[in-house]
Design an enzyme around this catalytic site. Structure first.
Site, PDB file in Angstrom:
ATOM      1  CB  SER A  21      -0.945  -0.001   1.209  1.00 38.50           C
ATOM      2  OG  SER A  21      -1.914  -1.013   1.077  1.00 38.50           O
ATOM      3  CB  CYS A  76      -7.692  -4.230   1.785  1.00 34.21           C
ATOM      4  SG  CYS A  76      -5.944  -4.653   1.864  1.00 34.21           S
TER       5      CYS A  76
END
Length: 394
Positions: free
Chosen positions: A73, A326
């Site tokens: 990320s 996620c």
């Protein structure tokens, strides 16, 4: 007897014992700061540079083009925000796809708030991006194309080399989120014209909290984190030496075993797909049947609610997921499944199973046997299923 079968390796993987063993001395014995000038610190610095060399060679580039981060990320954020800031005088247009990981999509949404324009490309029913659509979306002010190497939910591998060639031909930077693909399938950043590539350690039997961003030499990206001279003044902060050492060992093992793993996992993947398709009616395989990651299986089961299926699988000792880790906890159907054209009611019944090289055929048989029972039980509670089955199974 209840077994434990872990089939959520796209979410995270078990750290290999060899990786743990390599990391341990850097917690308690060789624990110096890599920025220190004395020998105790320089031993840590050398371990970092050795890892940089391993990772660079794994994607066909020099060690100096590898920058360590906290994971995928962060790498995605750095790539997009860094290019946006550095090349804003050239233009403010970015091209990506509708099936990217949220680390890309949410970063693009943030950049839109800062005045950038983003084109989100459609994909086909298999999740493939059309290189021709990429070419058509290019404008004079396009500064970046970002297309994931392989989708984290449905496993489809994108035509990265073709898209990279198009970007290169038009003088546009090309980034790929390779978090799911790195060390799972071969990647050559030179051959594929990749300018930036994101990867994460915990997807390949390495530790969590470590990843890297490949930045092609000559790109003028500025510092992402300020406060120190680490990572050649581009990412400040004391280096996570144990994590980097662990990533180094995980990559070394992954690259040495890649061909063997691809063969084994592909065979098991196809075996599991065949059993599900043969034995569970109204099960739809999602993603490209051939151009997919070796370890990825993704199905939608009609008249099933995915969360109930996961809970019942868990009760049988089976770990799977309904999509990206996620977005777990969200009641919304997967944006990836909607993008490939599935209606909400079918997308809600999705199941992603992702293999490791430790999985056996016997374990997969255990999974299918329980999955058949679970699907049948849940469908028996559906007022719509009985009528549908009568019409289509008669």
């Amino acid at each position: 007897m209840k077994e434990f079968v872990y089939l959520d390796n796209a979410a995270t993987t078990k750290v290999r014992p060899e990786v743990v063993e390599a990391m341990l001395p850097y917690f308690t014995e060789i624990y110096g700061n890599a920025s220190a000038v004395y020998d105790f610190g320089q031993k840590c610095k050398q371990a970092i540079e050795d890892a940089r060399e391993t990772i660079g060679s794994s994607i066909g580039t020099k060690a100096s083009n590898i920058y360590f981060t906290a994971g995928g990320s962060e790498s995605d954020n750095w790539a997009l925000k860094g290019v946006a800031e550095a090349y804003k005088d050239k233009g403010k247009h970015i091209i990506t796809t509708k099936i990217e990981h949220h680390a890309i999509l949410h970063t693009c949404a943030y950049l839109e708030q800062q005045g950038y324009e983003v084109t989100y490309l459609d994909v086909d029913a298999d999740g493939l991006v059309s290189p021709e659509d990429v070419k058509k979306a290019i404008r004079p002010d396009t500064i970046l194309i970002s297309v994931m190497f392989a989708n984290n939910e449905i496993g489809t591998i994108e035509p990265i080399e073709e898209i990279g060639a198009i970007a290169h031909e038009h003088g546009i930077l090309f980034h790929t989120d390779a978090v799911q693909a790195y060390a799972q399938v071969p990647i050559d950043v030179e051959k594929m014209h990749i300018d930036l590539l994101s990867a994460s350690g915990h997807k390949l039997n390495g530790p969590k909290g470590i990843g890297f961003l490949y930045i092609r030499q000559g790109l003028k990206l500025k510092s992402f984190i300020h406060g120190g001279a680490q990572e050649r003044k581009r990412r400040a902060g004391t280096e996570n030496v144990p994590g980097i050492v662990g990533l180094d060992k995980a990559v070394e093992i992954a690259m040495a075993t890649m061909d063997e793993r691809i063969k084994k996992e592909s065979e098991l993947r196809d075996y599991l797909i065949a059993r599900i398709e043969d034995e569970i009616p109204f099960a739809k395989l999602n993603g490209h049947r051939v151009k997919r990651l070796p370890n990825n299986i993704n199905f939608c089961f009609r008249f099933i609610e995915g969360e109930s299926m996961l809970i019942m699988l868990d009760m049988a000792g089976i770990c799977g997921s309904s999509g990206s880790a996620c977005t777990s906890g969200s009641l919304d159907p997967s944006h990836v499944l909607l993008a490939i054209g599935l209606p909400h009611e079918i997308a809600h019944g999705s199941l992603r199973l992702t293999l490791s090289d430790e999985i056996t055929k016997e374990q997969l048989d255990y999974v299918v046997d329980h999955l058949k029972e679970i699907v049948a039980k849940l469908r028996s509670m559906s007022p719509l299923y009985e009528d549908y089955a009568k019409k289509h199974l008669s």
